[in-house]
Design a protein around this motif. Sequence first.
Motif, short mmCIF file in Angstrom:
data_model
loop_
_atom_site.label_atom_id
_atom_site.label_comp_id
_atom_site.label_asym_id
_atom_site.label_seq_id
_atom_site.Cartn_x
_atom_site.Cartn_y
_atom_site.Cartn_z
N LEU A 294 0.23 -2.10 13.76
CA LEU A 294 0.93 -3.33 14.01
C LEU A 294 1.13 -4.27 12.59
CD1 LEU A 294 -0.37 -4.59 17.49
CD2 LEU A 294 1.90 -3.68 16.99
N LEU A 295 0.14 -4.39 11.99
CA LEU A 295 -0.03 -5.19 10.59
C LEU A 295 1.12 -4.49 9.85
CD1 LEU A 295 -3.43 -6.62 10.08
CD2 LEU A 295 -1.51 -7.78 11.16
N ALA A 296 0.98 -2.98 9.58
CA ALA A 296 1.83 -2.37 8.74
C ALA A 296 3.31 -2.48 9.05
CB ALA A 296 1.60 -0.98 8.77
N ASP A 297 3.71 -2.54 10.53
CA ASP A 297 5.00 -2.76 10.80
C ASP A 297 5.55 -4.49 10.51
OD1 ASP A 297 5.10 -0.36 12.02
OD2 ASP A 297 4.53 -0.91 14.10
N VAL A 298 4.57 -5.32 10.43
CA VAL A 298 4.90 -6.57 10.16
C VAL A 298 5.21 -6.88 8.71
CG1 VAL A 298 4.09 -9.27 10.40
CG2 VAL A 298 3.68 -7.67 12.19
N SER A 299 4.38 -6.38 7.97
CA SER A 299 4.23 -6.49 6.45
C SER A 299 5.08 -5.69 5.82
CB SER A 299 2.78 -6.18 5.93
OG SER A 299 2.30 -4.87 6.16
N GLY A 300 5.50 -4.65 6.42
CA GLY A 300 6.59 -3.68 5.52
C GLY A 300 5.87 -2.77 4.62
N LEU A 301 4.48 -2.65 4.51
CA LEU A 301 3.89 -1.91 3.66
C LEU A 301 3.43 -0.72 4.34
CD1 LEU A 301 1.71 -4.61 1.82
CD2 LEU A 301 3.81 -3.81 1.15
N TRP A 322 -0.24 -12.45 8.10
CA TRP A 322 -0.30 -11.26 8.63
C TRP A 322 -1.79 -10.68 7.42
CZ3 TRP A 322 -0.59 -7.30 4.97
CH2 TRP A 322 0.09 -7.43 3.66
N ASP A 323 -1.75 -11.03 6.21
CA ASP A 323 -2.69 -10.97 5.42
C ASP A 323 -3.97 -11.22 5.58
OD1 ASP A 323 -1.42 -13.15 4.60
OD2 ASP A 323 -1.30 -12.99 2.51
N GLN A 324 -3.99 -12.46 6.23
CA GLN A 324 -5.12 -13.29 6.76
C GLN A 324 -5.61 -12.31 7.93
OE1 GLN A 324 -5.00 -17.31 7.94
NE2 GLN A 324 -7.40 -17.46 7.92
N ALA A 325 -4.85 -12.10 8.59
CA ALA A 325 -5.13 -11.19 9.92
C ALA A 325 -6.06 -9.83 9.50
CB ALA A 325 -3.86 -10.84 10.88
N LEU A 326 -5.27 -9.12 8.61
CA LEU A 326 -5.74 -7.99 7.99
C LEU A 326 -7.21 -8.23 7.57
CD1 LEU A 326 -5.61 -4.99 7.09
CD2 LEU A 326 -4.43 -5.77 5.08
N ASP A 327 -7.40 -9.37 6.78
CA ASP A 327 -8.82 -9.58 6.15
C ASP A 327 -9.77 -9.87 7.38
OD1 ASP A 327 -7.93 -9.30 3.79
OD2 ASP A 327 -7.74 -11.27 3.03
N VAL A 328 -9.48 -10.60 8.47
CA VAL A 328 -10.10 -10.93 9.67
C VAL A 328 -10.83 -9.45 10.25
CG1 VAL A 328 -10.31 -11.70 11.95
CG2 VAL A 328 -9.39 -13.21 9.89
N ILE A 329 -9.84 -8.49 10.57
CA ILE A 329 -10.09 -7.17 10.97
C ILE A 329 -10.98 -6.64 10.27
CG2 ILE A 329 -9.25 -5.17 11.85
CD1 ILE A 329 -6.73 -6.42 12.50
N LEU A 330 -10.70 -6.58 8.82
CA LEU A 330 -11.62 -5.83 7.81
C LEU A 330 -13.17 -6.29 7.93
CD1 LEU A 330 -9.20 -5.32 4.81
CD2 LEU A 330 -9.66 -3.82 6.74
N ARG A 331 -13.31 -7.81 7.95
CA ARG A 331 -14.65 -8.15 7.79
C ARG A 331 -15.41 -8.07 9.17
NH1 ARG A 331 -11.75 -12.98 5.57
NH2 ARG A 331 -11.86 -14.01 7.64
N ALA A 332 -14.65 -7.98 10.43
CA ALA A 332 -15.25 -7.80 11.40
C ALA A 332 -15.88 -6.45 11.86
CB ALA A 332 -14.03 -7.92 12.74
N LYS A 333 -15.14 -5.21 10.89
CA LYS A 333 -15.65 -4.02 10.85
C LYS A 333 -16.25 -3.67 9.71
CE LYS A 333 -14.92 -2.28 14.37
NZ LYS A 333 -15.60 -2.23 15.50
N LYS A 337 -10.27 -3.00 1.15
CA LYS A 337 -9.08 -2.43 1.11
C LYS A 337 -8.80 -2.43 -0.41
CE LYS A 337 -6.51 -6.92 1.35
NZ LYS A 337 -7.50 -7.65 1.11
N ARG A 338 -7.88 -1.46 -0.62
CA ARG A 338 -7.59 -1.23 -2.18
C ARG A 338 -6.11 -1.16 -2.10
NH1 ARG A 338 -11.92 -2.89 -2.29
NH2 ARG A 338 -13.69 -2.15 -3.55
N ARG A 339 -5.29 -1.89 -2.96
CA ARG A 339 -3.81 -1.72 -2.92
C ARG A 339 -3.27 -1.47 -4.25
NH1 ARG A 339 0.24 -6.94 -1.09
NH2 ARG A 339 2.10 -5.94 -1.86
N ASP A 340 -2.26 -0.30 -4.02
CA ASP A 340 -1.57 0.30 -5.13
C ASP A 340 -0.13 0.06 -4.85
OD1 ASP A 340 -0.63 1.57 -7.36
OD2 ASP A 340 -1.42 3.59 -6.76
N GLY A 341 0.58 -0.74 -5.47
CA GLY A 341 1.97 -1.13 -5.01
C GLY A 341 2.13 -1.45 -3.82
N ASN A 342 2.98 -0.78 -3.04
CA ASN A 342 3.24 -0.84 -1.48
C ASN A 342 2.37 -0.11 -0.79
OD1 ASN A 342 4.35 1.31 -1.96
ND2 ASN A 342 6.23 0.75 -0.61
N VAL A 343 1.22 0.43 -1.28
CA VAL A 343 0.35 1.02 -0.40
C VAL A 343 -1.09 0.53 -0.27
CG1 VAL A 343 -0.81 3.39 -0.09
CG2 VAL A 343 1.45 3.31 -0.89
#
Length: 719
Positions: A294-301, A322-333, A337-343
Amino acid sequence: MHLASRCLMTVMVLGGVAWANAAAAASTLQNITYKSLPGGRVEVRMNFDSSQVPRPNIFTTETPPRIAIDFPDTTNDAARHQDIGVGTTTGVSAVAAGGRTRVVVELMQASSYRSSVEGNSLVLVVNNGTQSQPVTTAATIDPSKALPSAMTGPAISNIDFQRGGNGSGRVLINFSGAGANANMHRQNGNLSVDITNAQLPAGQAQRLNVLDFATPVQSISPKSTPNGAHIDIAISGDVETSSYQTGNQYVVEVTPKKQDSKNTNPGSEAQPVYTGSRVTFNFQDIPVRSALQLLADVSGLNLVASDTVGGSVTLRLVNVPWDQALDVILRAKDLDKRRDGNVIWIAPQKELADYEQSVADARFKAQDTAPLITTYVPISYGKASDIAKLLTTGAQQGAGGGGGASGAAGQHRGFLSPRGSVTFDQRTNTLLINDTAEKTTELRALVAQLDRPVQQVLIESRIVIATDQFERDLGVQWGVSGRKVNPSGQTLSVGSGLLSSTSTTTTYNGLQNLQQVNLPATPATGTASTIAAAILGKNYALDLELSAAQAEGRSQLVSSPRVITANQQEADIRQGQEIGYVTYQNTSSGGGATGTATVAFKDAVLELKVTPTITADNRVFLAINVNKDSLNRYITVPGSGQVPVIDTRSLNTSVLVDDGQTVVLGGIYEISKSDTINKVPWLGDVPGVGFLFRNTQRINDKDELLIFVTPRILSDSLQ
């Protein structure tokens, strides 16, 4: 359909999958009808097959504006979507999954509403905007049909507040267990949080004043309600609000609308600044991989999840980037993450750490086996020996025409690889680098940045010594003479010639004449104005001379030394003379200059020392030392001849000025005053006529040293 609407529908579908194991539904939503009301209002009626309406859970979202109603233990037979298009209400949707039904009223803008139960129907009246009616976030249930109000949920264990690194305020509401349901909405310019199925202990029902934190949040006021708790959050300014719930904690974040940076703030403990588009999700035991999709659909990444990413998560996100929502999910589990361009690659923290460590080990191993090459780098503007010291911390030496720099094992290698070395040749000013091809390329780029022409600065200065001299002289000179001829033909004379500078004495019958008064004005210039008067009598003459002198002079001595120097290099310019004088040694005890003569010298020069430093914003920091010496006079030393006395003026300071700006430095101001009176004893003090028996001299001299400095950065076409 709008992207946010599709996301919300997707959440409902995914949420329904997670509810698949719920208990069997107790009622059914048969249909949804609506009708228009005056003022652009809309009445939405939800009809059920049972005589009792399931107790609803109503909450709102701002982005996009929606009113959502959850009915537990309910199936759906109503239409999946209906278009309305009245006032601010555009449509209504209904989705059922796992024994629960969610109805979403779609709006064009945030609108207030009113809910009530009529028979076997829940009636929702949506106003045309937010000004008509106050917002109600919990359904108004008929008391005769309401569920028991006994509170069996968790308790609010703590209400805390934190300040974020970007000036935001965070309200932290902690629960003693799972099951609490919190909803945030705006009300009268502030925030309100309604918490159902949770108890507020008396010890937590205290108002918190958080003004000292310097955030948009002013105060937090919790209170108990029949269904749980209500918290009022007073805010100020133009802000963005968001909230999310993870586990047993509900977080409300209030951020000022002034942060536009896409990076984290500097500092090891700084809070990240989130700039992603805001979303509203309600996850109930949703698979983590589905939430990431879902977050990928919203962010376009492109989000790539490792095979080890699994499990489910329960989150409530309201108007959260959405980037804060992603960090919340990552901390919870425990993910990262590592980012390279749009990936964006997502994996467990340990897995990412192990991968990065293996990459580093492989890179070091490749350096250990890579062949070494030798490169010659000529240096144009600097010294090869100085640049070699910057490239390595090993020992450097330059005997004969060359030198070397290589570090022993275990030493710090600076910018070189463990097997690299650098030498230099002083005669040709050349670096010799022996290292791997990859490291050699990096070193050549680094040397190109270091070997650049140094900027130069022209220092223009003017040293002005201004003098103002004033002298006033006032005096008197007069005499008395008389002459008388006796009948016998003898001449009697008393006194001397008028205006004579010396007195004469004439005797008559043993008498002596009077002494004349001689106190004329004697100015230093040797000239004076003179006023003379004569009083004539029958047998005598009285001459009176009054002299006055006033001398006034102004002068300026200007020196203008100029010097050009390189950036951060001291320049010294001197101009003046060495004053010679003779001294005598081994002088005999009888005195006199009879010993061995020695010639010595003293400097009487104008000297300017300046060290400029060009700043990054093209200003100049100057360290200035100015000396201005001049010969005053000679003094005689017994047995050693004459020794010169030197007047010394100096200034030592530092100043920051703009390019081409003139600054006035210091200023030594000297004032010399003297008053001298010469008079005839007693007679010079007689009131009224005492001035006839005295002269006065008044001297008032002023000296001032002024230094004007103007730095100019010289342009260089090579830079």
